[in-house]
Enzyme design. Structure first.
Site, PDB file in Angstrom:
ATOM      1  N   GLU A   1      20.843 102.240  43.737  1.00 53.91           N
ATOM      2  CA  GLU A   1      20.575 100.853  43.315  1.00 53.91           C
ATOM      3  C   GLU A   1      20.657 100.350  41.773  1.00 53.91           C
ATOM      4  O   GLU A   1      20.949 101.398  40.877  1.00 53.91           O
ATOM      5  CB  GLU A   1      18.433 100.992  42.960  1.00 53.91           C
ATOM      6  CG  GLU A   1      18.416  99.422  42.810  1.00 53.91           C
ATOM      7  CD  GLU A   1      17.118  99.672  43.138  1.00 53.91           C
ATOM      8  OE1 GLU A   1      15.944 100.366  43.660  1.00 53.91           O
ATOM      9  OE2 GLU A   1      17.161  98.266  43.566  1.00 53.91           O
TER      10      GLU A   1
ATOM     11  N   ASP B   1      18.720  92.385  44.578  1.00 53.12           N
ATOM     12  CA  ASP B   1      18.227  91.324  45.486  1.00 53.12           C
ATOM     13  C   ASP B   1      17.926  89.934  44.480  1.00 53.12           C
ATOM     14  O   ASP B   1      18.158  90.027  42.971  1.00 53.12           O
ATOM     15  CB  ASP B   1      17.009  91.820  46.135  1.00 53.12           C
ATOM     16  CG  ASP B   1      15.992  92.683  44.750  1.00 53.12           C
ATOM     17  OD1 ASP B   1      16.775  92.084  44.273  1.00 53.12           O
ATOM     18  OD2 ASP B   1      15.032  93.491  45.869  1.00 53.12           O
TER      19      ASP B   1
ATOM     20  N   TYR C   1       5.926  97.632  43.656  1.00 51.51           N
ATOM     21  CA  TYR C   1       7.688  97.174  43.229  1.00 51.51           C
ATOM     22  C   TYR C   1       7.285  98.266  41.850  1.00 51.51           C
ATOM     23  O   TYR C   1       7.762  98.269  41.343  1.00 51.51           O
ATOM     24  CB  TYR C   1       8.099  95.994  43.613  1.00 51.51           C
ATOM     25  CG  TYR C   1       8.033  96.386  45.255  1.00 51.51           C
ATOM     26  CD1 TYR C   1       9.498  96.934  45.421  1.00 51.51           C
ATOM     27  CD2 TYR C   1       8.292  95.106  45.106  1.00 51.51           C
ATOM     28  CE1 TYR C   1       9.223  97.055  47.037  1.00 51.51           C
ATOM     29  CE2 TYR C   1       7.391  94.887  47.135  1.00 51.51           C
ATOM     30  CZ  TYR C   1       8.228  95.818  48.331  1.00 51.51           C
ATOM     31  OH  TYR C   1       8.573  95.739  49.232  1.00 51.51           O
TER      32      TYR C   1
ATOM     33  N   ASP D   1      16.255  90.373  39.803  1.00 48.37           N
ATOM     34  CA  ASP D   1      15.922  92.091  38.915  1.00 48.37           C
ATOM     35  C   ASP D   1      16.860  92.627  39.573  1.00 48.37           C
ATOM     36  O   ASP D   1      17.037  94.049  38.603  1.00 48.37           O
ATOM     37  CB  ASP D   1      14.361  92.403  40.118  1.00 48.37           C
ATOM     38  CG  ASP D   1      14.110  93.258  39.609  1.00 48.37           C
ATOM     39  OD1 ASP D   1      13.941  94.110  37.905  1.00 48.37           O
ATOM     40  OD2 ASP D   1      13.596  93.828  40.672  1.00 48.37           O
TER      41      ASP D   1
END
Ligand SMILES: *[C@@H]1O[C@H](CO)[C@@H](O)[C@H](O)[C@H]1NC(C)=O
Ligand SMILES: *[C@@H]1O[C@H](CO)[C@@H](O)[C@H](O)[C@H]1NC(C)=O
Ligand SMILES: *[C@@H]1O[C@H](CO)[C@@H](O)[C@H](O)[C@H]1NC(C)=O
Ligand SMILES: *[C@@H]1O[C@H](CO)[C@@H](O)[C@H](O)[C@H]1NC(C)=O
Length: 477
Positions: A452, A95, A243, A92
């Site tokens: 991110e 991670d 999430y 994704d």
């Protein structure tokens, strides 16, 4: 700059000092949005890089033509609860969880851009790469769809996964798999996966007819499952709630039905899409277009498919609001949320480029100028590019475990997370979350609000770049 010169002319006495001071300031002025892209080749390069980012996110056994030298096979033990093969798909983010919902959403957006603007990918020499990027996801969805009403929606667990920082090839955490089925349904997850497979069936219609048919068969079954067994996937796959919660499923049902209509021309799908649109009150103007808020996309695709005024008005309301009245930063970036700031802006750019191809919806030129401004901001309009490995002063510390690792066989772990130095591996093409409300960007690995990267962040962006490239190739369309 004009203002500086005027002041200089008036204050002739201190001209020497002031002149140099102002010259210094004007030299430091970043390039304007218009100067960022010289011609279509810049867009082509960004498309190429963006597809490399997806390649770096691959899980499973990599093919011989893998172009990411620091990536190898990983996740080869990913299995379902009954031992089903769930290898493949994409990690994704930085991670290693495989989230079906966002993976499907990114697949739909990427494939939608390509079926709309194939000439852009062709001219960029990236059509095969684009198809491979989409197929890497859809091959996985087909594996996850183990029977008509059973779909695996997640492999890996966040809490377990987040104890590990390092290379996916060295991942040693257990990887539980989570599914939805007829007693534990998820209309959002099954609906989005159906949409992804339906648009992919269109993408492959000419290049691989049997694959196109296979995708369509799965899309139909998954839509039927989504529509007849109603529920929210994050109430079943509880680990996803924190999430990637979906909020509701009406938009995914309408979205899936609309894509199935576009893929098949079977009127029952259009009737279903219209029914969902009314039943779930999808005509209200949304503020954004995001993986869990697809209403604006539904409005635009319905306007495209039906040419009916109701949908045209809804799509126009969204784009007019976004272009004219939505909040912006001082430097002009559409500002919707601090997480995925750039993804939000790029998604709206993409949706309004789609709307602009249908002049009955609204002011195409205004929408296209807006989209260009947003994408050019991302590509360097404020003096820095937000695409890793591309352009002026790109981000160097994307929050990405694998990219933070030195070349093998050097060890990699939490020390690499902590190191305040550029990632040793360049994660080409990744779009970072982006700047804050003050156009400020902190390039630190641990500041994931800024750095991110995710599958979802890159998708609308890639498709918007394809749309802009297509306009340069075919300016009169
Ligand atoms: C995974 O590897 C790390 C680092 O080598 C080690 O500390 C940890 O015990 C391993 N975990 C498992 C579950 O094997
Ligand atoms: C079509 O897709 C199938 C399924 O992935 C694959 O086995 C086959 O090689 C593809 N055919 C072509 C012509 O690419
Ligand atoms: C559906 O109809 C459109 C318009 O008539 C046509 O262009 C398209 O090829 C058709 N698609 C299918 C799958 O039959
Ligand atoms: C990383 O930094 C944190 C706090 O900043 C510290 O607690 C931890 O021990 C560090 N880990 C390594 C492996 O350097």
């Amino acid at each position: 700059m004009t203002a500086s010169y005027t002041i200089c002319n008036r204050l002739t006495i201190v001209v020497g000092f002031l002149w140099f001071a102002l010259l210094g300031i004007s030299l430091a002025t970043p390039p304007s949005n218009e100067e960022i892209v010289e011609d279509e080749r810049d867009y082509f390069e960004v498309l190429e890089r963006s597809l490399l980012f997806y390649e770096a996110q691959r899980s499973g056994r990599l093919p011989k033509n893998n172009r990411i030298p620091w990536r190898g096979d990983s996740g080869l033990e990913d299995r379902g609860q009954n031992g089903e093969d769930l290898t493949g798909g994409y990690y994704d983010a930085g991670d290693f969880v495989k989230f079906g919902f966002t993976m499907a959403s990114m697949t739909t957006l990427l494939a939608w851009g390509a079926v709309s603007w194939p000439q852009a990918y062709e001219a960029a020499g990236q059509l095969d790469e684009l198809r491979e990027a989409v197929k890497w996801a859809t091959d996985y969805f087909i594996k996850c769809h183990v029977s008509e009403d059973v779909l695996y929606g997640q492999v890996g667990d966040f809490a377990l996964d987040h104890r590990f920082w390092g290379r996916p090839e060295e991942l040693n955490t257990s990887r539980p798999a989570f599914k939805i089925d007829s007693d534990h349904p998820g209309s959002d997850l099954a609906g989005e996966t159906a949409a992804a497979l339906a648009v992919t069936s269109i993408l492959f219609r000419d290049s691989n007819a049997s694959y196109s048919a296979e995708c369509l068969r799965h899309a139909k079954e998954l839509y039927h499952f989504a529509n007849t067994r109603r529920g929210l996937y994050h109430e079943v796959i509880k680990g996803a709630a924190q999430y990637y919660e979906s909020i509701d499923y009406g938009d995914e049902l309408a979205w899936a039905a609309a894509w199935l209509f576009r893929a098949t021309n079977e009127s029952k799908y259009l009737e279903d899409a219209e029914h969902h649109y009314q039943h779930f009150h999808l005509k209200e103007r949304p503020n954004e277009f995001y993986y869990n808020k697809k209403v604006a996309g539904v409005q635009v695709i319905m306007a495209q498919l039906t040419e009916q005024q109701e949908y045209q008005n809804a799509a126009r309301a969204f784009c007019d609001f976004s272009v004219r009245d939505q909040k912006r930063t001082a430097k002009g970036l559409l500002y919707i949320d601090k997480f995925g700031t750039l993804c939000h802006a790029a998604n709206v750019a993409f949706i309004c480029l789609q709307a602009a191809d249908y002049p009955a919806i609204g002011n195409s030129e205004e929408y296209r100028n807006f989209a260009r401004d947003q994408i050019h901001y991302i590509l360097g309009g404020t003096g820095r590019s937000y695409v890793v490995g591309w352009g002026l002063n790109p981000p160097k510390q994307a929050h990405h475990a694998a990219a933070s690792c030195p070349d093998r066989p050097a060890p990699c772990g939490w020390a690499e997370f902590n190191r305040t130095a550029p990632n040793p591996q360049i994660l080409h093409g990744a779009l970072v979350s982006g700047p804050d409300e003050a156009d400020r960007f902190l390039d630190f690995r641990e500041d994931y609000i800024y750095t991110e990267v995710t599958l979802d962040y890159n998708a609308g962006f890639t498709s918007a770049v394809a749309g802009l490239a297509q306009l340069l190739i075919n300016p009169h369309e």
